[in-house]
Design a protein around this motif. Structure first.
Motif, PDB file in Angstrom:
ATOM      1  N   GLY A   1      91.133 -23.388  -0.381  1.00 36.22           N
ATOM      2  CA  GLY A   1      91.122 -24.328  -1.501  1.00 36.22           C
ATOM      3  C   GLY A   1      90.998 -23.774  -2.876  1.00 36.22           C
ATOM      4  O   GLY A   1      90.398 -24.511  -3.798  1.00 36.22           O
ATOM      5  N   LEU A   2      91.001 -22.565  -3.071  1.00 41.80           N
ATOM      6  CA  LEU A   2      90.559 -21.963  -4.266  1.00 41.80           C
ATOM      7  C   LEU A   2      91.971 -22.225  -5.597  1.00 41.80           C
ATOM      8  O   LEU A   2      92.998 -22.395  -4.908  1.00 41.80           O
ATOM      9  CB  LEU A   2      90.730 -20.249  -4.212  1.00 41.80           C
ATOM     10  CG  LEU A   2      89.537 -19.810  -3.174  1.00 41.80           C
ATOM     11  CD1 LEU A   2      89.746 -18.175  -2.854  1.00 41.80           C
ATOM     12  CD2 LEU A   2      88.218 -20.187  -3.550  1.00 41.80           C
ATOM     13  N   THR A   3      91.294 -22.620  -6.572  1.00 42.54           N
ATOM     14  CA  THR A   3      92.185 -22.952  -7.577  1.00 42.54           C
ATOM     15  C   THR A   3      92.791 -22.092  -8.538  1.00 42.54           C
ATOM     16  O   THR A   3      93.551 -22.410  -9.259  1.00 42.54           O
ATOM     17  CB  THR A   3      91.562 -24.039  -8.445  1.00 42.54           C
ATOM     18  OG1 THR A   3      90.395 -23.593  -9.034  1.00 42.54           O
ATOM     19  CG2 THR A   3      91.190 -25.248  -7.417  1.00 42.54           C
ATOM     20  N   GLU A   4      92.268 -20.885  -8.709  1.00 41.56           N
ATOM     21  CA  GLU A   4      92.554 -19.730  -9.505  1.00 41.56           C
ATOM     22  C   GLU A   4      92.292 -18.329  -9.043  1.00 41.56           C
ATOM     23  O   GLU A   4      91.581 -18.261  -8.247  1.00 41.56           O
ATOM     24  CB  GLU A   4      91.821 -19.989 -11.002  1.00 41.56           C
ATOM     25  CG  GLU A   4      90.489 -19.886 -10.801  1.00 41.56           C
ATOM     26  CD  GLU A   4      89.808 -20.046 -12.168  1.00 41.56           C
ATOM     27  OE1 GLU A   4      90.324 -20.804 -12.786  1.00 41.56           O
ATOM     28  OE2 GLU A   4      88.580 -19.701 -12.500  1.00 41.56           O
ATOM     29  N   SER A   5      92.964 -17.495  -9.614  1.00 42.82           N
ATOM     30  CA  SER A   5      92.911 -16.168  -9.400  1.00 42.82           C
ATOM     31  C   SER A   5      93.017 -15.018 -10.483  1.00 42.82           C
ATOM     32  O   SER A   5      93.729 -15.687 -11.306  1.00 42.82           O
ATOM     33  CB  SER A   5      93.914 -15.571  -8.141  1.00 42.82           C
ATOM     34  OG  SER A   5      93.570 -16.112  -6.829  1.00 42.82           O
ATOM     35  N   GLU A   6      92.136 -14.138 -10.497  1.00 41.33           N
ATOM     36  CA  GLU A   6      92.425 -13.204 -11.708  1.00 41.33           C
ATOM     37  C   GLU A   6      93.329 -12.022 -11.529  1.00 41.33           C
ATOM     38  O   GLU A   6      93.208 -11.147 -10.069  1.00 41.33           O
ATOM     39  CB  GLU A   6      91.175 -12.529 -12.093  1.00 41.33           C
ATOM     40  CG  GLU A   6      91.343 -11.521 -13.450  1.00 41.33           C
ATOM     41  CD  GLU A   6      90.107 -10.901 -13.739  1.00 41.33           C
ATOM     42  OE1 GLU A   6      90.150 -10.115 -14.775  1.00 41.33           O
ATOM     43  OE2 GLU A   6      88.966 -11.385 -13.427  1.00 41.33           O
ATOM     44  N   ILE A   7      94.403 -11.573 -12.299  1.00 42.83           N
ATOM     45  CA  ILE A   7      95.427 -10.453 -11.840  1.00 42.83           C
ATOM     46  C   ILE A   7      94.474  -9.358 -12.191  1.00 42.83           C
ATOM     47  O   ILE A   7      94.022  -8.930 -13.536  1.00 42.83           O
ATOM     48  CB  ILE A   7      96.615 -10.617 -12.839  1.00 42.83           C
ATOM     49  CG1 ILE A   7      97.258 -12.101 -12.693  1.00 42.83           C
ATOM     50  CG2 ILE A   7      97.467  -9.204 -12.370  1.00 42.83           C
ATOM     51  CD1 ILE A   7      97.898 -12.154 -11.181  1.00 42.83           C
ATOM     52  N   ILE A   8      94.323  -8.463 -11.375  1.00 43.80           N
ATOM     53  CA  ILE A   8      93.572  -7.249 -11.415  1.00 43.80           C
ATOM     54  C   ILE A   8      94.379  -6.144 -11.842  1.00 43.80           C
ATOM     55  O   ILE A   8      94.044  -5.345 -12.781  1.00 43.80           O
ATOM     56  CB  ILE A   8      92.775  -6.720 -10.170  1.00 43.80           C
ATOM     57  CG1 ILE A   8      91.576  -7.882  -9.643  1.00 43.80           C
ATOM     58  CG2 ILE A   8      91.788  -5.476 -10.358  1.00 43.80           C
ATOM     59  CD1 ILE A   8      90.760  -8.156 -10.718  1.00 43.80           C
ATOM     60  N   VAL A   9      95.293  -5.797 -11.180  1.00 42.85           N
ATOM     61  CA  VAL A   9      96.206  -4.794 -11.457  1.00 42.85           C
ATOM     62  C   VAL A   9      97.767  -5.097 -10.923  1.00 42.85           C
ATOM     63  O   VAL A   9      97.754  -5.602  -9.788  1.00 42.85           O
ATOM     64  CB  VAL A   9      95.613  -3.318 -10.832  1.00 42.85           C
ATOM     65  CG1 VAL A   9      95.841  -3.548  -9.404  1.00 42.85           C
ATOM     66  CG2 VAL A   9      96.710  -2.396 -11.437  1.00 42.85           C
ATOM     67  N   TRP A  10      98.837  -4.886 -11.568  1.00 44.07           N
ATOM     68  CA  TRP A  10     100.213  -4.994 -10.957  1.00 44.07           C
ATOM     69  C   TRP A  10     100.326  -3.529 -10.317  1.00 44.07           C
ATOM     70  O   TRP A  10     100.303  -2.357 -10.695  1.00 44.07           O
ATOM     71  CB  TRP A  10     100.990  -5.006 -12.130  1.00 44.07           C
ATOM     72  CG  TRP A  10     101.161  -6.348 -12.670  1.00 44.07           C
ATOM     73  CD1 TRP A  10     100.752  -6.729 -13.683  1.00 44.07           C
ATOM     74  CD2 TRP A  10     101.727  -7.643 -11.776  1.00 44.07           C
ATOM     75  NE1 TRP A  10     100.780  -8.282 -13.842  1.00 44.07           N
ATOM     76  CE2 TRP A  10     101.420  -8.878 -12.782  1.00 44.07           C
ATOM     77  CE3 TRP A  10     102.284  -7.703 -10.701  1.00 44.07           C
ATOM     78  CZ2 TRP A  10     101.813  -9.905 -12.388  1.00 44.07           C
ATOM     79  CZ3 TRP A  10     102.390  -9.150 -10.311  1.00 44.07           C
ATOM     80  CH2 TRP A  10     102.081 -10.328 -11.105  1.00 44.07           C
ATOM     81  N   LYS A  11     101.068  -3.532  -8.921  1.00 41.35           N
ATOM     82  CA  LYS A  11     101.102  -2.383  -8.398  1.00 41.35           C
ATOM     83  C   LYS A  11     103.158  -2.060  -8.500  1.00 41.35           C
ATOM     84  O   LYS A  11     103.313  -1.027  -8.115  1.00 41.35           O
ATOM     85  CB  LYS A  11     101.183  -2.509  -6.988  1.00 41.35           C
ATOM     86  CG  LYS A  11      99.687  -2.824  -6.423  1.00 41.35           C
ATOM     87  CD  LYS A  11      98.801  -1.525  -6.589  1.00 41.35           C
ATOM     88  CE  LYS A  11      97.669  -1.781  -6.043  1.00 41.35           C
ATOM     89  NZ  LYS A  11      96.731  -0.403  -6.169  1.00 41.35           N
ATOM     90  N   VAL A  12     103.639  -3.133  -9.415  1.00 42.28           N
ATOM     91  CA  VAL A  12     105.202  -2.672  -9.884  1.00 42.28           C
ATOM     92  C   VAL A  12     105.209  -2.962 -11.175  1.00 42.28           C
ATOM     93  O   VAL A  12     104.526  -3.390 -11.970  1.00 42.28           O
ATOM     94  CB  VAL A  12     105.841  -3.583  -9.024  1.00 42.28           C
ATOM     95  CG1 VAL A  12     105.739  -3.277  -7.417  1.00 42.28           C
ATOM     96  CG2 VAL A  12     105.546  -5.047  -9.179  1.00 42.28           C
ATOM     97  N   ALA A  13     106.432  -2.736 -11.611  1.00 42.67           N
ATOM     98  CA  ALA A  13     106.883  -2.781 -12.986  1.00 42.67           C
ATOM     99  C   ALA A  13     108.146  -3.251 -13.085  1.00 42.67           C
ATOM    100  O   ALA A  13     108.901  -3.432 -12.056  1.00 42.67           O
ATOM    101  CB  ALA A  13     106.664  -1.398 -13.937  1.00 42.67           C
ATOM    102  N   VAL A  14     108.486  -3.820 -14.168  1.00 40.48           N
ATOM    103  CA  VAL A  14     109.711  -4.647 -14.413  1.00 40.48           C
ATOM    104  C   VAL A  14     111.087  -3.406 -14.156  1.00 40.48           C
ATOM    105  O   VAL A  14     111.045  -2.523 -14.840  1.00 40.48           O
ATOM    106  CB  VAL A  14     109.994  -5.131 -16.017  1.00 40.48           C
ATOM    107  CG1 VAL A  14     111.276  -5.475 -16.196  1.00 40.48           C
ATOM    108  CG2 VAL A  14     108.851  -6.413 -16.282  1.00 40.48           C
TER     109      VAL A  14
END
Length: 441
Positions: free
Chosen positions: A17-30
């Motif tokens: 039931g966690l309500t939020e998360s922090e983006i640590i790092v993207w492994k992909v790019a646009v």
């Protein structure tokens, strides 16, 4: 040539039931081409760092959040350009639902039995065609909207972001906005005075700040809240027992040298963990929890053994499921995998929930004893002190022996003093004379 369509991926509920998360790092790019279930990001929940797999196969069209941003569950974080299967924007039928991609670790077939309603809502949140598209994410009101690099620049320049007007998309504060503030710009007089005061203070403090502030979030925030709740909910009692563990350490040396355990990692924790599992057979009250809502004592007929692990992101207590069914070899393997995964920050939410009793090895820090706080929902926790060679009474003489102090905290609502004492006594007996296990199983 097949048509394409844009599909949004909204941050899913990653468990508990966690309500939020922090983006640590993207492994992909646009522009990157990704496959189904390819890892696209690492996000930190209140319990662990989790690898996020892609729900689609296609091309990354947009990344909606910067690393370091805390995102609420259900908000878009990435868009994909995928091949249009001809369904268009209409609601999917039953056949379409079956074709919905399953996400490794938290995806599931809708027909699975026993699925809580919360999970069903989570799967619905992953289907953008069932929800009105949200392309603009409203900024949080507790601080100006900016990215981590911009916040760092502002800190380095001594600029208060409260006086900065963002010129970026949706009011986002940019680097140029911060630099313009240092130059004065067109700020109101009161704001210019604040900036001037900050600029004057930059010189004396750039080589060593008097204070460093770190936001309380993620694993550390969850741990703090859980420990406070535990300390002020369960009446803790802690008992201590110092044991001559020389025979156990000698057994450990023999096992390490044997062919059977070649290639396995054996430590004092391995043998103590096994002894705890054996002792619980005669003292099951320590493997239970107090259910305040239903006013019931829940007795576990299995043991999910929690092992406290210090990680760069804070203390976590992952647990080994059904540890009581494992042989010493299996327990050794499980402990190694658990600690390696925790140190790498890869422990998943599933491994951090459902524990029934825990062990914390404070001896690795050279500590002899302590008063460990119960992991919420558990009746007992055992702290292992350092193994030290000290003068000790042995066969009516004084000899150098290897000694360890055991510290057992338990919930006095569930465990009487006698029950806790007998458990600790049996545990000490096995560690002082491993052969006594034959008399206890």
């Amino acid at each position: 040539m097949s048509a394409t369509m844009i599909r949004e991926f909204r941050l899913p509920d990653l468990g508990e039931g966690l309500t939020e998360s922090e983006i640590i790092v993207w492994k992909v790019a646009v522009g990157d081409t990704v496959t189904l279930n390819q890892i696209i990001a690492e996000v930190e929940t209140a319990k662990a760092v989790v690898e996020l797999p892609s729900p689609f196969a296609g091309v990354v069209a947009a990344l909606h959040e910067e690393p370091g941003t805390v995102v609420e569950v259900g908000k878009p974080i990435v868009s994909f350009e995928i091949e249009d299967d001809g369904a268009g924007g209409s609601a999917p039928d039953a056949a379409d639902a079956k074709r919905e991609p399953n996400l490794v670790g938290y995806g599931a077939v809708l027909e699975a039995s026993g699925r809580p309603a919360r999970r069903a809502r989570t799967l619905a949140a992953l289907r953008p065609e069932r929800v009105a598209p949200v392309m603009v994410v409203a900024p949080l009101v507790d601080r100006p909207r900016s990215t981590p690099p911009v916040r760092k620049l502002a800190k380095d320049l001594g600029v208060d972001l409260e006086v900065v007007t963002g010129t970026g998309e949706d009011g986002l504060i940019t680097r140029d906005d911060v630099r313009n503030v240092v130059g004065g710009g067109d700020l109101p007089a009161a704001a210019q005075e604040r900036v001037g005061t900050q600029a004057e203070a930059i010189g004396p403090h750039t080589k060593g700040e008097r204070e460093t502030r770190t936001p309380i979030k993620g694993v550390r925030k969850f741990t703090a809240a859980a420990m406070v709740a535990s300390a002020f909910t369960a009446p803790h009692v802690t008992e201590f027992l110092t044991v001559d563990v020389t025979p156990t350490m000698e057994l450990l040396a023999r096992l390490k040298a044997s062919r059977v355990f070649a290639g396995y990692k054996l430590t004092p924790l391995t043998l103590v963990s096994k002894a705890v599992l054996i002792a619980l057979r005669n003292h099951p009250t320590l493997n239970a929890r107090w259910d305040e809502a239903s006013q019931e004592i829940v007795q576990f007929n299995y043991v999910n053994l929690g092992i406290a692990a210090a990680t760069p992101r804070g203390l976590t207590v992952p647990n080994i499921k059904d540890a009581d069914r494992l042989s010493l070899l299996g327990l050794s393997t499980a402990l190694t995998e658990l600690t390696d995964t925790a140190r790498a920050g890869k422990t998943g939410p599933g491994a951090l929930s459902g524990g029934t009793i825990s062990i914390t090895n404070i001896g690795v820090f050279g500590i002899d004893a302590g008063t460990p706080i119960l992991n919420p929902g558990e009746a007992a926790i055992l702290a292992l002190g350092a193994v030290r060679k000290v003068p000790w009474e042995y066969k009516d003489e004084v000899a150098l022996r290897m000694v360890m102090t055991l510290s057992l905290s338990f919930d006095h609502r569930l465990v009487d003093g006698e029950q806790g004492s007998r458990f600790l006594q049996d545990l000490g007996t096995m560690l002082a004379d491993p052969g006594m296990v034959l008399a206890m199983v």
